[in-house]
Design a protein around this motif. Structure first.
Motif, PDB file in Angstrom:
ATOM      1  N   HIS A 100       0.840  -1.206   0.000  1.00 10.97           N
ATOM      2  CA  HIS A 100       0.000   0.000   0.000  1.00 10.97           C
ATOM      3  C   HIS A 100       0.875   1.257   0.000  1.00 10.97           C
ATOM      4  CE1 HIS A 100      -2.954  -2.886   1.728  1.00 10.97           C
ATOM      5  NE2 HIS A 100      -3.800  -2.158   1.020  1.00 10.97           N
ATOM      6  N   SER A 150     -16.283   0.559   0.746  1.00 14.01           N
ATOM      7  CA  SER A 150     -15.368  -0.091  -0.177  1.00 14.01           C
ATOM      8  C   SER A 150     -15.493   0.700  -1.468  1.00 14.01           C
ATOM      9  CB  SER A 150     -15.821  -1.543  -0.343  1.00 14.01           C
ATOM     10  OG  SER A 150     -15.006  -2.203  -1.244  1.00 14.01           O
ATOM     11  N   ARG A 167     -14.145   1.816  -5.409  1.00 11.93           N
ATOM     12  CA  ARG A 167     -13.394   1.473  -6.608  1.00 11.93           C
ATOM     13  C   ARG A 167     -13.500   2.630  -7.591  1.00 11.93           C
ATOM     14  NH1 ARG A 167     -12.328  -1.648  -3.324  1.00 11.93           N
ATOM     15  NH2 ARG A 167     -12.362  -3.919  -3.383  1.00 11.93           N
ATOM     16  N   GLY A 184      -7.818   4.758   3.455  1.00 15.03           N
ATOM     17  CA  GLY A 184      -6.676   4.698   2.548  1.00 15.03           C
ATOM     18  C   GLY A 184      -6.812   3.522   1.608  1.00 15.03           C
ATOM     19  N   ALA A 189      -9.884   1.364  -2.683  1.00 18.02           N
ATOM     20  CA  ALA A 189      -9.564   1.890  -1.358  1.00 18.02           C
ATOM     21  C   ALA A 189     -10.762   1.728  -0.447  1.00 18.02           C
ATOM     22  CB  ALA A 189      -9.154   3.356  -1.469  1.00 18.02           C
ATOM     23  N   GLY A 190     -10.577   2.095   0.813  1.00 15.45           N
ATOM     24  CA  GLY A 190     -11.672   1.942   1.759  1.00 15.45           C
ATOM     25  C   GLY A 190     -11.537   2.889   2.935  1.00 15.45           C
ATOM     26  N   THR A 202     -13.511   3.723   7.087  1.00 19.55           N
ATOM     27  CA  THR A 202     -14.453   3.324   8.140  1.00 19.55           C
ATOM     28  C   THR A 202     -14.894   4.596   8.838  1.00 19.55           C
ATOM     29  OG1 THR A 202     -13.267   1.257   8.383  1.00 19.55           O
ATOM     30  CG2 THR A 202     -14.678   1.906  10.204  1.00 19.55           C
TER      31      THR A 202
HETATM   32  P1  AMP Z   1     -11.737  -3.331   0.119  1.00 19.19           P
HETATM   33  O1  AMP Z   1     -12.620  -2.332  -0.514  1.00 19.19           O
HETATM   34  O2  AMP Z   1     -12.136  -3.710   1.518  1.00 19.19           O
HETATM   35  O3  AMP Z   1     -11.458  -4.492  -0.768  1.00 19.19           O
HETATM   36  O4  AMP Z   1     -10.326  -2.591   0.314  1.00 19.19           O
HETATM   37  C1  AMP Z   1      -9.671  -2.000  -0.780  1.00 19.19           C
HETATM   38  C2  AMP Z   1      -8.345  -1.433  -0.328  1.00 19.19           C
HETATM   39  O5  AMP Z   1      -8.541  -0.367   0.608  1.00 19.19           O
HETATM   40  C3  AMP Z   1      -7.476  -2.441   0.395  1.00 19.19           C
HETATM   41  O6  AMP Z   1      -6.167  -2.234  -0.050  1.00 19.19           O
HETATM   42  C4  AMP Z   1      -7.610  -2.105   1.849  1.00 19.19           C
HETATM   43  O7  AMP Z   1      -6.469  -2.393   2.573  1.00 19.19           O
HETATM   44  C5  AMP Z   1      -7.904  -0.614   1.844  1.00 19.19           C
HETATM   45  N1  AMP Z   1      -8.861  -0.280   2.907  1.00 19.19           N
HETATM   46  C6  AMP Z   1     -10.084  -0.798   3.056  1.00 19.19           C
HETATM   47  N2  AMP Z   1     -10.714  -0.291   4.138  1.00 19.19           N
HETATM   48  C7  AMP Z   1      -9.838   0.581   4.698  1.00 19.19           C
HETATM   49  C8  AMP Z   1      -9.875   1.419   5.868  1.00 19.19           C
HETATM   50  N3  AMP Z   1     -10.927   1.451   6.666  1.00 19.19           N
HETATM   51  N4  AMP Z   1      -8.786   2.177   6.135  1.00 19.19           N
HETATM   52  C9  AMP Z   1      -7.697   2.132   5.328  1.00 19.19           C
HETATM   53  N5  AMP Z   1      -7.594   1.359   4.211  1.00 19.19           N
HETATM   54  C10 AMP Z   1      -8.638   0.591   3.905  1.00 19.19           C
END
Ligand code: AMP
Ligand code: MN
Ligand code: MN
Length: 327
Positions: free
Chosen positions: A117, A278, A280, A297, A303-304, A306
């Motif tokens: 990352h 989540s 894209r 991040g 990315a994602g 919370t």
């Molecule tokens: P996801 O959408 O859960 O598949 O995550 C996509 C990318 O975003 C992955 O590389 C995760 O590590 C990063 N990511 C997801 N949620 C978070 C978060 N709450 N804080 C930081 N990075 C995140």
């Protein structure tokens, strides 16, 4: 014999792993295929070197049945003793470490941070962050190659799971020629690719179809269809009997809307008071920039974040944040 050259940063990683007799290996919270696959692969590689390895990953929601079965060999309820080396994989920041009790250990225990990352905060004593790599699985593969370690089928399948999930089956722009060379070697180790493909991407229990139906019904588009959004509530998960791993690729649903440049999957999990995004993007839009605006991040296009908001509040905040870019 080691394939690492002197002064090659990978050599320091290999030396740290080789020097440790006991290791705790972990990854990020709610482990995805890359987090669970890369950590299982590294744990198996180290165990094959005669090391004492504890895999500190929640093992109750790993998704597809039978996939990553060797996880079961690492199940243990014993307290985690301080290891010679604490290895964190696919985890950009300390608060995202898989288990709450580990978050105070990063930097306290001798810490090796292995990730891909760009947003990684370099919280280890030793940091090996390769942000042009497709997946942490591919980083672990390179470390094992540099060390001269060999792969059996279990290790190769764990790395395969890591790479196919993070590259969308070799479809995303993060897939490099070297990703495919790595995959070719893993395949030659006996990876059961059609079976893993079925389990990871093609087969769904009825409960997954049921929550998919709810996700589709929730679809909204904003700003002339440039932003597509789905949302699932805690009730959706409870009433369908689904867990987080059942909805792993659900950001593909809004992403499939023709004309969309940003896809958002907003969800709340049972027993978790937070709302997750989540995100894209299609280039040149940035999923990471939007995630960062909400304290999260990830990568440029995936990315994602919370947040502490209900779903409706989160939607309103996202819509307002995107107004400048799309209105
Ligand atoms: P996801 O959408 O859960 O598949 O995550 C996509 C990318 O975003 C992955 O590389 C995760 O590590 C990063 N990511 C997801 N949620 C978070 C978060 N709450 N804080 C930081 N990075 C995140
Ligand atoms: Mn991950
Ligand atoms: Mn990853």
């Amino acid at each position: 014999m080691s394939g690492a050259r002197p002064n090659d940063p990978v050599a320091a990683v290999v030396a740290a792993l080789e020097a440790a007799k006991s290791l705790v290996v972990t990854a990020h919270v709610s482990p995805d295929g890359d987090a669970s696959g890369s950590s299982l692969a590294l744990a198996l590689l180290l165990r094959a070197r005669g090391k004492e390895v504890r895999l500190a990953i929640p093992m109750d929601d790993l998704g597809a049945p039978g996939v990553l079965a060797p996880f079961a060999d690492f199940r243990s309820d014993a307290p985690l003793p301080e290891p010679d080396l604490f290895v964190c994989l696919d985890c950009a920041t300390v608060p995202r470490l898989a288990l709450p009790e580990l978050r105070g250990k990063a930097g306290l225990w001798r810490t090796l941070n292995i990730d891909h990352h760009a947003t990684n905060t370099r919280y280890g004593h030793l940091n090996y962050v390769q942000d042009d790599y497709s997946s942490t699985g591919e980083v672990v593969y390179d470390i094992a190659k540099a060390a001269g370690w060999s792969f059996d089928r279990d290790i190769a399948e764990a790395l395969w799971v890591a790479i196919v999930t993070d590259t969308g089956r070799f479809a995303y722009s993060s897939t490099r020629p070297s990703t495919l060379r790595c995959a070719a070697e893993l395949l030659a180790c006996g990876v059961r690719a059609p079976w893993l493909n079925d389990e990871l991407f093609c087969l769904a229990d009825r409960k997954i179809l049921a929550i998919q139906e709810r996700a589709l019904a929730s679809l909204e588009t904003w700003y002339d269809g440039k932003v597509a959004v789905i949302a699932l509530s805690e009730r959706d998960y409870i009433e369908t009997g689904c867990t987080k791993s059942c909805t792993e690729n659900f950001s593909d649903i809004p992403r499939s809307v023709r004309g969309s440049v940003l896809a958002l999957f907003i969800y709340r999990l049972p027993g978790d008071p937070k709302t997750h995004f989540s995100i894209r993007a299609r280039a040149p839009y940035s999923a990471c920039a939007l995630a960062k605006a909400f304290g999260g991040g990830g990568h440029e296009l995936a990315a994602g974040a919370t947040v502490e908001m209900p779903i409706d509040g989160a939607k309103a905040a996202l819509k307002a944040m995107l107004e400048l870019a799309f209105e």
